[in-house]
Design a protein around this motif. Sequence first.
Motif, mmCIF file in Angstrom:
data_model
loop_
_atom_site.group_PDB
_atom_site.id
_atom_site.type_symbol
_atom_site.label_atom_id
_atom_site.label_comp_id
_atom_site.label_asym_id
_atom_site.label_seq_id
_atom_site.Cartn_x
_atom_site.Cartn_y
_atom_site.Cartn_z
ATOM 1 N N UNK A 125 0.825 -1.212 0.000
ATOM 2 C CA UNK A 125 0.000 0.000 0.000
ATOM 3 C C UNK A 125 0.860 1.263 0.000
ATOM 4 N N UNK A 126 2.203 1.072 0.069
ATOM 5 C CA UNK A 126 3.113 2.206 0.088
ATOM 6 C C UNK A 126 3.104 2.962 1.402
ATOM 7 N N UNK A 127 2.714 2.293 2.507
ATOM 8 C CA UNK A 127 2.556 2.998 3.790
ATOM 9 C C UNK A 127 3.460 2.454 4.898
ATOM 10 N N UNK A 128 4.389 1.533 4.568
ATOM 11 C CA UNK A 128 5.248 0.940 5.598
ATOM 12 C C UNK A 128 6.416 1.870 5.900
ATOM 13 N N UNK A 129 6.492 2.332 7.132
ATOM 14 C CA UNK A 129 7.603 3.173 7.580
ATOM 15 C C UNK A 129 8.557 2.336 8.428
ATOM 16 N N UNK A 130 9.754 2.857 8.645
ATOM 17 C CA UNK A 130 10.718 2.141 9.489
ATOM 18 C C UNK A 130 10.171 1.978 10.903
ATOM 19 N N UNK A 131 9.512 3.019 11.392
ATOM 20 C CA UNK A 131 8.955 2.984 12.747
ATOM 21 C C UNK A 131 7.866 1.921 12.872
ATOM 22 N N UNK A 132 6.974 1.859 11.870
ATOM 23 C CA UNK A 132 5.903 0.864 11.892
ATOM 24 C C UNK A 132 6.471 -0.544 11.749
ATOM 25 N N UNK A 133 7.456 -0.713 10.890
ATOM 26 C CA UNK A 133 8.089 -2.020 10.709
ATOM 27 C C UNK A 133 8.716 -2.505 12.006
ATOM 28 N N UNK A 134 9.386 -1.586 12.717
ATOM 29 C CA UNK A 134 10.014 -1.945 13.997
ATOM 30 C C UNK A 134 8.959 -2.314 15.036
ATOM 31 N N UNK A 135 7.825 -1.595 15.031
ATOM 32 C CA UNK A 135 6.748 -1.888 15.986
ATOM 33 C C UNK A 135 6.158 -3.272 15.722
ATOM 34 N N UNK A 136 5.996 -3.599 14.447
ATOM 35 C CA UNK A 136 5.461 -4.924 14.098
ATOM 36 C C UNK A 136 6.438 -6.015 14.524
ATOM 37 N N UNK A 137 7.729 -5.788 14.296
ATOM 38 C CA UNK A 137 8.744 -6.776 14.698
ATOM 39 C C UNK A 137 8.783 -6.957 16.212
ATOM 40 N N UNK A 138 8.462 -5.889 16.944
ATOM 41 C CA UNK A 138 8.529 -5.946 18.414
ATOM 42 C C UNK A 138 7.254 -6.502 19.037
ATOM 43 N N UNK A 139 6.187 -6.623 18.263
ATOM 44 C CA UNK A 139 4.915 -7.123 18.799
ATOM 45 C C UNK A 139 5.089 -8.545 19.321
ATOM 46 N N UNK A 140 4.686 -8.759 20.568
ATOM 47 C CA UNK A 140 4.926 -10.062 21.215
ATOM 48 C C UNK A 140 3.781 -11.045 21.046
ATOM 49 N N UNK A 141 2.636 -10.557 20.569
ATOM 50 C CA UNK A 141 1.484 -11.439 20.403
ATOM 51 C C UNK A 141 0.808 -11.169 19.062
ATOM 52 N N UNK A 142 0.012 -12.131 18.630
ATOM 53 C CA UNK A 142 -0.749 -11.957 17.394
ATOM 54 C C UNK A 142 -1.728 -10.798 17.522
ATOM 55 N N UNK A 143 -2.290 -10.605 18.722
ATOM 56 C CA UNK A 143 -3.243 -9.512 18.941
ATOM 57 C C UNK A 143 -2.572 -8.159 18.715
ATOM 58 N N UNK A 144 -1.311 -8.008 19.176
ATOM 59 C CA UNK A 144 -0.593 -6.750 18.979
ATOM 60 C C UNK A 144 -0.302 -6.506 17.503
ATOM 61 N N UNK A 145 0.042 -7.567 16.783
ATOM 62 C CA UNK A 145 0.283 -7.430 15.343
ATOM 63 C C UNK A 145 -0.995 -6.976 14.637
ATOM 64 N N UNK A 146 -2.127 -7.603 15.019
ATOM 65 C CA UNK A 146 -3.402 -7.243 14.379
ATOM 66 C C UNK A 146 -3.814 -5.813 14.728
ATOM 67 N N UNK A 147 -3.494 -5.346 15.943
ATOM 68 C CA UNK A 147 -3.780 -3.952 16.318
ATOM 69 C C UNK A 147 -3.029 -2.990 15.406
ATOM 70 N N UNK A 148 -1.750 -3.305 15.139
ATOM 71 C CA UNK A 148 -0.941 -2.436 14.290
ATOM 72 C C UNK A 148 -1.414 -2.475 12.835
ATOM 73 N N UNK A 149 -1.947 -3.609 12.437
ATOM 74 C CA UNK A 149 -2.410 -3.783 11.050
ATOM 75 C C UNK A 149 -3.797 -3.176 10.837
ATOM 76 N N UNK A 150 -4.515 -2.973 11.915
ATOM 77 C CA UNK A 150 -5.926 -2.563 11.834
ATOM 78 C C UNK A 150 -6.179 -1.349 10.923
ATOM 79 N N UNK A 151 -5.376 -0.259 11.019
ATOM 80 C CA UNK A 151 -5.659 0.912 10.166
ATOM 81 C C UNK A 151 -5.460 0.644 8.673
ATOM 82 N N UNK A 152 -4.714 -0.433 8.348
ATOM 83 C CA UNK A 152 -4.371 -0.688 6.940
ATOM 84 C C UNK A 152 -5.147 -1.870 6.360
#
Length: 722
Positions: free
Chosen positions: A78-105
Amino acid sequence: MDTIISILARELGRSEEQIGNVVALLDEGNTIPFIARYRKELHGSMDDTALRTLEERLGYLRNLEQRRVEVKRSIENQGKLTEELSAAIDAAATLAEVEDLYRPYKQKRRTRATVAREKGLAPLAELLFAQEKDCPSPEEAARDFIDPEKGVETAEDALQGASDIIAEMISDSADIRKVLRDLWWKKGTLLSSAADKEPEDSVYRLYYDFKTAVSRAQGHQILAINRGEREEKLKVAVEVDRGLALPMINRRVVVPGSAAMAFVRAAAEDAYDRLIAPSLEREIRNMLTEQADEGAIRMFALNLRPLLMQPPVKGKVTMGLDPGYRMGCKVAVVDPTGKVLDTAVVYPTHGEKQKRECIAKLSAMIKRHGVEHIAIGNGTASRETEQMAVELIAQVGGKVSYMIVSEAGASVYSASKLAAEEFPDYDVNLRSAVSIARRLQDPLAELVKIDPKAIGVGQYQHDMPQARLGEALDGVVEDCVNAVGVDVNTASAPLLTRVAGLTSATARNVVKYREENGPFTARKQILKVPKVGPKAFEQCAGFLRVPESGSALDNTAVHPESYPAAEKLLSLCGYTLADVKAGAIPELRARAEEKGLTQLSQACGVGEPTLADIITELMKPGRDPRDELPAPILRTDVMEMKDLKVGMELQGTVRNVIDFGVFVDIGVHQDGLVHISKLPRRVKHPSQVCAVGDVVTVWVVEVDEKKKRISLTMRKPGGSAT
């Protein structure tokens, strides 16, 4: 970022090397029983339960890693992946946290915010949500977005659309969702009430006006409430004080002093009430249910293990009685190996005359076949059949004893294709009687023929995720079968299927091979079975016993790869394989310790854990670990509920362990309940005190014959809890 290996090592309290070894072994296709038993040096002697926990957690972490990759790829497309967002996704410890970060997209269904964006109101929403110093008032800013062609007739229409967009942006915030989820979990309240204004008395009466903190809700309460809701007996809700939640949102989205402050605050309230709260309520309910399910599955598995590992009553001719009213009592006599010797149908409940005829017929069968034990199914008409059996035992001279056997799943087995193949000449009812007799002789060998879910030693098993339940219970069955070992020359195909490394196809091939070629006479002969290759042989060989073999080691749990080590050990300690063949060598451990286990392990070329296992096996070749457990209670007389008196001391067998107590068979056909508050000491869960199959001392607290309820205690009257 932590690696999966380092995460597992930290969680399980093991070294990264040990965890890495187990992961490598699993990836190579090794089975849990094989790893647990024959690769102890590589993982520090973790047991099968710990290894299954590791395997399950490994699967979750690998799925999490895969989901991270998928989410980042989707956002990047979607052309919306930033370094900060990528790092947050990598740091997510649970599937729920990953889905929270993905929710806006995430691709969304058509929402009020979607409609507002289509009307061109996103810039207005972004302007007001930014709340910068020079931000105009919402009313002033909205005038520029009036566009009747797009359906924005007034400034109020524009502001409503902008509010909808801001509400969705707030709802999609991973940070806000995380803190609110934590609030709901810690401060939420679970409530249930009767669905009807004037509810009928039912099993759900405890939950007609029920309230508890979400964080303190018990698994059995959640499962009961969920079932009551499905049956439309209960209304259920999770609530949180709105006054606690809104400030948490406002602190994150409202800029004090901004011209748009009140507007954003109102949008935040709308976001919470309309989008976040309903969503979090569903999440919390799902989280509670998942926890309750996992707890119930663990409890089922915990109960199943001792049930399967009940000591067998070996080497005795046994009579199985499958009680019934209309169709009569089905009878089967089996020899010490479980082979059917005789069958019959009798009618002890059809009148005094028929009962006398029944006793006469069964007396003759007992004398003819030398029956020593009677196994009575605990289903319909079990009580009357038990009373008849006591009279029968008195008539034959009292040399026979009986035991009530759980017939859970017996009807499922007797109607199965497997039972039809095993007993083509017997009808369904007689097959059930055979199964009941064999359950007394060897519970494990008989119960493996039944779907573990049908055995019934848990709570709400039919409400569980069936695939997850099946997976957990199959693991327990596999561990028990391999812990005991299997005689390759007598085992049924279902029993062989549970041996590590064998499949249903190769198990059938083993049976077919011995039918065509006679009994196996050596372990290595198993390699001749079609489709049993070197890898399968490596996995299964140590768990298969060959009593007919010329080598004593073939009838032990010593793996063929360790035969040279076993022979070297015997030689160094002054023994030979002939000594092992002759029987137990109780002095072996003492001699080995005299020479030094470390030195012996080096001399034999194996690690100390493996050496210790070899010593144990050679001391008692062909041992059955179940023989070391308390023997089951066999009875010769019967007691009724009316015979029970408050304070009476009794011996009983634990039949089921659940969240709120323990059910104990005390020989009156109706199991008594020891509530968790009546256990010998204060515990968080009854499983900390006892397990299915344990023989315990109890005292009668209360007897309600009308409701058929018996309350027991494990605390001696006059004693105190510790």
